[in-house]
Design a protein around this motif. Structure first.
Motif, mmCIF file in Angstrom:
data_model
loop_
_atom_site.group_PDB
_atom_site.id
_atom_site.type_symbol
_atom_site.label_atom_id
_atom_site.label_comp_id
_atom_site.label_asym_id
_atom_site.label_seq_id
_atom_site.Cartn_x
_atom_site.Cartn_y
_atom_site.Cartn_z
ATOM 1 N N VAL A 8 9.037 9.607 -0.724
ATOM 2 C CA VAL A 8 8.466 8.266 -0.845
ATOM 3 C C VAL A 8 7.271 8.036 0.069
ATOM 4 C CG1 VAL A 8 10.685 7.295 -1.527
ATOM 5 C CG2 VAL A 8 9.944 7.096 0.833
ATOM 6 N N ALA A 9 6.928 8.974 0.914
ATOM 7 C CA ALA A 9 5.863 8.773 1.905
ATOM 8 C C ALA A 9 4.535 8.335 1.293
ATOM 9 C CB ALA A 9 5.666 10.047 2.722
ATOM 10 N N GLN A 60 0.838 -1.199 0.000
ATOM 11 C CA GLN A 60 0.000 0.000 0.000
ATOM 12 C C GLN A 60 0.875 1.251 0.000
ATOM 13 O OE1 GLN A 60 -2.107 -0.357 3.686
ATOM 14 N NE2 GLN A 60 -3.119 -2.258 3.107
ATOM 15 N N PRO A 61 0.317 2.391 -0.399
ATOM 16 C CA PRO A 61 1.087 3.632 -0.305
ATOM 17 C C PRO A 61 1.603 3.827 1.122
ATOM 18 C CG PRO A 61 -0.916 3.998 -1.556
ATOM 19 C CD PRO A 61 -1.013 2.611 -0.978
ATOM 20 N N GLY A 62 2.858 4.215 1.222
ATOM 21 C CA GLY A 62 3.498 4.416 2.516
ATOM 22 C C GLY A 62 4.294 3.217 2.999
ATOM 23 N N ASP A 63 4.177 2.079 2.317
ATOM 24 C CA ASP A 63 4.892 0.870 2.737
ATOM 25 C C ASP A 63 6.367 0.932 2.367
ATOM 26 O OD1 ASP A 63 2.762 -0.405 3.923
ATOM 27 O OD2 ASP A 63 2.325 -1.691 2.207
ATOM 28 N N ILE A 69 5.437 3.439 -2.574
ATOM 29 C CA ILE A 69 5.913 2.153 -2.063
ATOM 30 C C ILE A 69 7.415 2.150 -2.274
ATOM 31 C CG2 ILE A 69 5.869 -0.347 -2.400
ATOM 32 C CD1 ILE A 69 2.949 0.078 -3.496
ATOM 33 N N ALA A 70 8.174 1.920 -1.205
ATOM 34 C CA ALA A 70 9.630 1.928 -1.286
ATOM 35 C C ALA A 70 10.178 0.518 -1.144
ATOM 36 C CB ALA A 70 10.218 2.829 -0.211
ATOM 37 N N LEU A 71 10.970 0.105 -2.132
ATOM 38 C CA LEU A 71 11.725 -1.147 -2.076
ATOM 39 C C LEU A 71 13.170 -0.740 -1.852
ATOM 40 C CD1 LEU A 71 10.338 -2.797 -5.350
ATOM 41 C CD2 LEU A 71 9.346 -2.836 -3.065
ATOM 42 N N GLY A 80 9.681 2.022 11.617
ATOM 43 C CA GLY A 80 9.312 0.926 12.504
ATOM 44 C C GLY A 80 8.288 0.003 11.878
ATOM 45 N N ASP A 81 7.379 0.547 11.088
ATOM 46 C CA ASP A 81 6.402 -0.260 10.350
ATOM 47 C C ASP A 81 7.008 -0.593 8.993
ATOM 48 O OD1 ASP A 81 4.464 -0.147 12.319
ATOM 49 O OD2 ASP A 81 3.497 1.622 11.468
#
Length: 158
Positions: free
Chosen positions: A104-105, A30-33, A108-110, A123-124
């Protein structure tokens, strides 16, 4: 380092199994992940990331170059922008900020080599560690931190 809320291990006998795992995880993002990709050189992080980006784009043939030299590649996926970072050549969080980490907030950041994020590592997050089981076989160890603990537990994985 805090302990993950949920741990899962998935055997990866070949690259097709790695791509299948990526396709299973893609709809859960999801967005923010942030998905932190760990493992030794050659363990399959980039192959996993490439398959995941293609699944997020909905295009199995999409050109997905490794960000080894560019440090970051971005993609306009239907659900959210995707940022694929390879931080191997960076020394720390200050250099990550220069790559646009604050942007990136909503995406989705890999992140390959997430230890370079230092205190920027949220943390999440979902961590995926690629490990060798044999000359050609690998396994993925997934760890859900924070809110990802219950999300990972709910996923149907092989």
């Amino acid at each position: 380092m805090p302990q993950p809320a949920t741990l899962r291990t998935v055997p990866l006998p070949d690259e097709a199994a790695t791509a299948a795992l990526a396709r299973r995880l893609a709809p859960a993002l999801q967005p923010g992940d942030v998905l932190a990709l760990r493992g030794d050189l050659g363990a399959g992080k980039t192959a996993f990331a490439r398959a995941l980006v293609r699944a997020l784009l909905g295009d199995a043939e999409a050109e997905v170059p490794s960000p080894t030299f560019t440090l970051v590649q971005t993609y306009d996926a239907p659900a959210a922008p995707v940022w694929h970072f390879d931080l191997y050549r960076l020394s720390g969080p200050d250099e990550v900020q220069e790559l646009g980490w604050d942007e990136v907030a909503d995406g989705i950041a890999l992140v390959e080599w997430p230890d370079r994020l230092g205190p920027l590592l949220p943390g999440d997050r979902l961590e995926l560690t690629m490990a060798f089981d044999g000359p050609e076989t690998r396994r993925a160890e997934l760890a859900g931190f924070g809110a990802w603990g219950s999300r990972l537990a709910a996923l149907e994985l092989p």
